[in-house]
Design an enzyme around this catalytic site. Structure first.
Site, PDB file in Angstrom:
ATOM      1  N   HIS A   1       0.882  -1.170   0.000  1.00 49.06           N
ATOM      2  CA  HIS A   1       0.000   0.000   0.000  1.00 49.06           C
ATOM      3  C   HIS A   1       0.922   1.223   0.000  1.00 49.06           C
ATOM      4  CE1 HIS A   1      -3.603  -2.311   0.664  1.00 49.06           C
ATOM      5  NE2 HIS A   1      -3.085  -2.900   1.729  1.00 49.06           N
TER       6      HIS A   1
ATOM      7  N   ASP B   1      -1.759  -0.925  -4.043  1.00 48.83           N
ATOM      8  CA  ASP B   1      -2.424   0.308  -4.481  1.00 48.83           C
ATOM      9  C   ASP B   1      -1.453   1.453  -4.217  1.00 48.83           C
ATOM     10  OD1 ASP B   1      -2.771   0.429  -1.672  1.00 48.83           O
ATOM     11  OD2 ASP B   1      -4.936   0.172  -1.767  1.00 48.83           O
TER      12      ASP B   1
HETATM   13  C1  XIL Z   1      -9.304  -3.573   4.106  1.00 51.09           C
HETATM   14  C2  XIL Z   1     -10.483  -3.628   3.173  1.00 51.09           C
HETATM   15  O1  XIL Z   1     -10.068  -3.225   1.905  1.00 51.09           O
HETATM   16  C3  XIL Z   1     -11.599  -2.750   3.667  1.00 51.09           C
HETATM   17  O2  XIL Z   1     -12.768  -2.946   2.887  1.00 51.09           O
HETATM   18  C4  XIL Z   1     -11.903  -3.052   5.122  1.00 51.09           C
HETATM   19  O3  XIL Z   1     -12.868  -2.121   5.589  1.00 51.09           O
HETATM   20  C5  XIL Z   1     -10.666  -2.981   5.945  1.00 51.09           C
HETATM   21  O4  XIL Z   1      -9.691  -3.846   5.417  1.00 51.09           O
HETATM   22  N1  XIL Z   1      -4.445  -4.726   5.083  1.00 51.09           N
HETATM   23  C6  XIL Z   1      -5.139  -5.896   4.882  1.00 51.09           C
HETATM   24  C7  XIL Z   1      -6.472  -5.862   4.236  1.00 51.09           C
HETATM   25  O5  XIL Z   1      -4.601  -6.966   5.117  1.00 51.09           O
HETATM   26  O6  XIL Z   1      -7.296  -6.889   4.700  1.00 51.09           O
HETATM   27  C8  XIL Z   1      -7.134  -4.539   4.448  1.00 51.09           C
HETATM   28  O7  XIL Z   1      -8.368  -4.534   3.701  1.00 51.09           O
HETATM   29  C9  XIL Z   1      -6.228  -3.425   4.027  1.00 51.09           C
HETATM   30  C10 XIL Z   1      -4.973  -3.420   4.838  1.00 51.09           C
END
Ligand code: XIL
Length: 683
Positions: free
Chosen positions: A245, A275
């Site tokens: 991320h 992302d």
């Molecule tokens: C996020 C989802 O995208 C959202 O819809 C939810 O509200 C929260 O979780 N790390 C992870 C993912 O391992 O499971 C997370 O996903 C984003 C951060």
């Protein structure tokens, strides 16, 4: 394929056209085909043995634009929230899998692979777990959760995030506080991985985290030390998921170093939740290139499809805009994967104004072309005789891509008859050096076995190998990569169906082929006498109950000879039939037909010698044609299950060919395997 043993004089006269010279020049294996370029993320990633996936939200599956992109672009799916603890076990011992099943079943039906996310995580954890105060209770609850969820999807998940985000941010390099850490101590991660291994030994077990992309971060170092320790002590771990991320700048400059350092510990690495704020094309390209440069970086998942689907929607971090259009970052990613971005789509003709536009996915997949051209590789796979297998030819390949590898089964021909061989490899450049496992050493046994077809039966969670004996036979195996896992042959029929007996003439009953839709499974076979037969059984009955055998297609003997393949075309309601014919030049080639249903009638697509599906006259070769025959083989599929789904674009076909000057005993002909890649794909 035709059983050599029973070749009569009738057949020999046709084949004499091939017997131009008795001198058999060995055909040297050449390098892999030129890099083949695809026009979607998943198809292009697959060419290097990788997957390209996305997070999917069950709540969006009713949105046609969303599913159109999903099915066109991605070959791996991670449920975004639906497999998390709060979704699967909201109260103790009460498991709910509705939304997760919806995603898993949909993906599987389309040949998309599944990542499991996630089993043990401090977040999205129901209150009843975080309020446990007793270590033994928590250990039992954790193990039961892992086992129950993994069992539900056993054999269907390529990689599981067993533990998510257990390390603390900042400079400590230690675990973060959580109910698991607080009650069970550091050992909870190891405990979770051990439990996971026994629940689904086929799944890759991953540790997944964010902010571990920069090699110099204390958190990265902490995770690295844990993985090194696990490998040293034999704690089961197969992969590290780097969430990725990123902020606007994308990955740190040492990202590739991080990937290769983890990989050097003997684990795969995967980019699991990519992302990037504002989706800079350069930042995306840098991320993808880092993965492409590390052999054990086996796949990339972006965390959503359109910006509006993102958990970071205000940062526009994804590859598609809110309207579902490709953003510049999309082209950057496709190029970094080795593919070619398509020209912008033309506007629909004015006559279509007012008609709702089909989603682009559906348009792309709309129809197979009615003319084909191909480029062929050189020979990629040649026989590998050993002390007890004096193999002359390798023939009739069947192939699936699964778990980052191509798995190929083929007939091997020698003077003592036919049996089967298995090999696997990660990309075509390695096909020639793969080990050949002879299956006569397994429960499949020695004796006449030929013309295999492999697929995974999703509901039964079993691999099937279908092949000809003197009946239509099959073996099963829970693990495609284990040659010793195949069961002894069983027959589909008590004996040859009457209608075949009545029409076979002097032919041979050959080349059995199974394909299922959601209601039925069908078994096709040929008779070397101009008939394609089809039997049927209810999908839930398979492999039993094949009956109602009919003639599905007929033509003159050599025009509809043998080696039929039947496929579902991805994203369409079309099925494709290929049948091998013998041309006026005595050479093998393929004709093609389509149908709207497996039990329907077949309409010619490219079905003549002048407009063939694949024949020497529509194939170009790297340096001189190593074969004039384009004979018995298999399409490279989009998935691996019983629906036999193929892509609609950039088709590839693994086939048998041989030195055009070879001749002599049919059983000793020097068949080799090569790969065709479609060159006239318009999508
Ligand atoms: C996020 C989802 O995208 C959202 O819809 C939810 O509200 C929260 O979780 N790390 C992870 C993912 O391992 O499971 C997370 O996903 C984003 C951060």
């Amino acid at each position: 394929m035709n059983p050599l043993k029973r070749l009569g004089r009738r057949r020999a006269s046709v084949l004499s056209l091939l017997a131009v010279g008795a001198l058999v020049t060995p055909v040297a294996a050449t390098a892999a085909p030129d890099a083949v370029r695809a026009s979607t993320l998943g198809a292009q990633a697959a060419q290097s043995g990788r997957y390209f996936g996305t997070a999917v939200a069950a709540g969006r599956l009713g949105d046609g634009t969303y599913t159109g992109i999903l099915d066109r672009e991605f070959n791996s799916v991670t449920p975004e929230n639906e497999m998390k603890w709060d979704a699967t076990e909201p109260s103790r011992g009460q498991f709910t899998f509705g939304a997760a099943d919806q995603i898993a079943n949909r993906a599987q039906a389309r040949g998309q692979r599944l990542r499991g996310h996630t089993l043990v995580w401090h977040s999205q954890l129901p209150g009843w777990v975080s309020s446990i105060r007793d270590a033994n209770t928590l250990r039992g609850v954790m193990n039961n959760h892992i086992t129950t969820v993994m069992n539900r999807y056993k054999g269907r998940i390529h990689s599981w995030d067993v533990v998510n985000e257990a390390f603390a941010d900042g400079g400590s390099g230690q675990h973060r506080p959580s109910v698991f850490q607080n009650l069970l101590g550091d050992g909870f991660i190891e405990q979770a991985f051990r439990t996971a291994r026994s629940a689904d030994p086929a799944a890759k077990l991953c540790y997944n985290d964010y902010n571990i992309e920069n090699w110099s971060d204390a958190k990265t170092q902490g995770v690295y030390r844990m993985v090194r320790d696990f490998k040293a002590r034999g704690v089961p771990i197969d992969c590290v998921g780097l969430q990725a991320h990123f902020g606007t700048g994308g990955p740190p400059s040492n990202f590739q170093t991080t990937l290769s350092n983890f990989a050097a510990l003997g684990v795969d690495v995967q980019i699991t939740e990519l992302d990037i704020a504002q989706a800079s094309p350069t930042a995306y390209a840098n991320t993808v290139r880092a993965c492409m440069n590390v052999a054990r970086c086996t796949g990339i998942t972006v965390w959503g499809i359109r910006d509006s689907d993102s958990w970071r929607a205000t940062e526009n971090p994804l590859l598609f805009d809110r309207g579902g259009n490709k953003k510049p970052a999309y082209n950057a990613v496709l190029t970094a994967l080795g593919g070619t971005p398509a020209a912008p789509a033309a506007r629909p003709p004015t006559a279509n104004r007012g008609t709702p536009a089909a989603p682009r996915g559906a348009t792309d997949a709309a129809a197979l072309p009615s003319r084909y051209s191909w480029s062929s590789s050189g020979t990629l796979i040649a026989p590998k005789p050993d002390a007890t297998h004096n193999i002359a030819g390798i023939k009739d390949p069947t192939v699936v891509q699964y778990n980052g590898k191509y798995h190929v089964f083929a007939s091997v021909a020698s003077s003592s008859g036919y049996n089967l061989v298995y090999l696997n490899f990660t990309d075509w450049s390695q096909a020639g050096s793969a080990t050949h496992h002879y299956l006569d050493r397994t429960a499949i046994g020695s004796g006449y076995r030929a013309a295999p077809q492999v697929f995974y039966h999703a509901q039964q969670r079993l691999w099937y190998l279908v092949y000809q004996t003197s009946n239509a036979s099959f073996s099963t195996n829970p693990d495609i990569s284990n040659p010793n896992g195949w069961s002894a042959p069983r027959n589909f029929y008590a004996s040859m169906p009457d209608i075949i007996r009545q029409n076979i003439g002097n032919g041979h009953w050959v080349d059995m082929w199974v394909i299922c839709d959601s209601a039925n499974c069908y078994l096709f076979s040929s008779d070397d006498n101009g008939h394609l037969y089809r039997s049927q059984t209810a999908a839930g009955q398979f492999p039993n109950g094949f009956t109602n055998t009919v003639i599905a297609a007929q033509d003159s003997k050599y025009a509809l000879f043998e080696a039929s393949n039947v496929y579902k075309v991805h994203g369409t309601n079309q099925y494709l039939l290929l049948v091998e014919a013998i041309g006026s030049d005595g050479r093998r080639y393929f004709r093609s037909w389509t149908s709207g249903s497996l039990a329907g009638s077949w309409t010619p697509l490219a079905a003549s010698e002048s407009n063939p599906f694949a024949r020497a006259n529509n194939v170009t070769f790297p340096s001189g044609a190593w074969t004039r025959d384009i004979s018995h083989g298999e399409m490279i599929r989009a998935g691996y299950d019983q629906t036999l789904t193929i892509p609609s674009c950039r088709l590839q076909y693994l086939y048998q060919g041989m030195n055009p000057n070879a001749g002599g005993d049919y059983n000793l002909l020097p068949w080799r395997l090569g790969l065709l890649t479609q060159t006239n794909s318009t999508c």
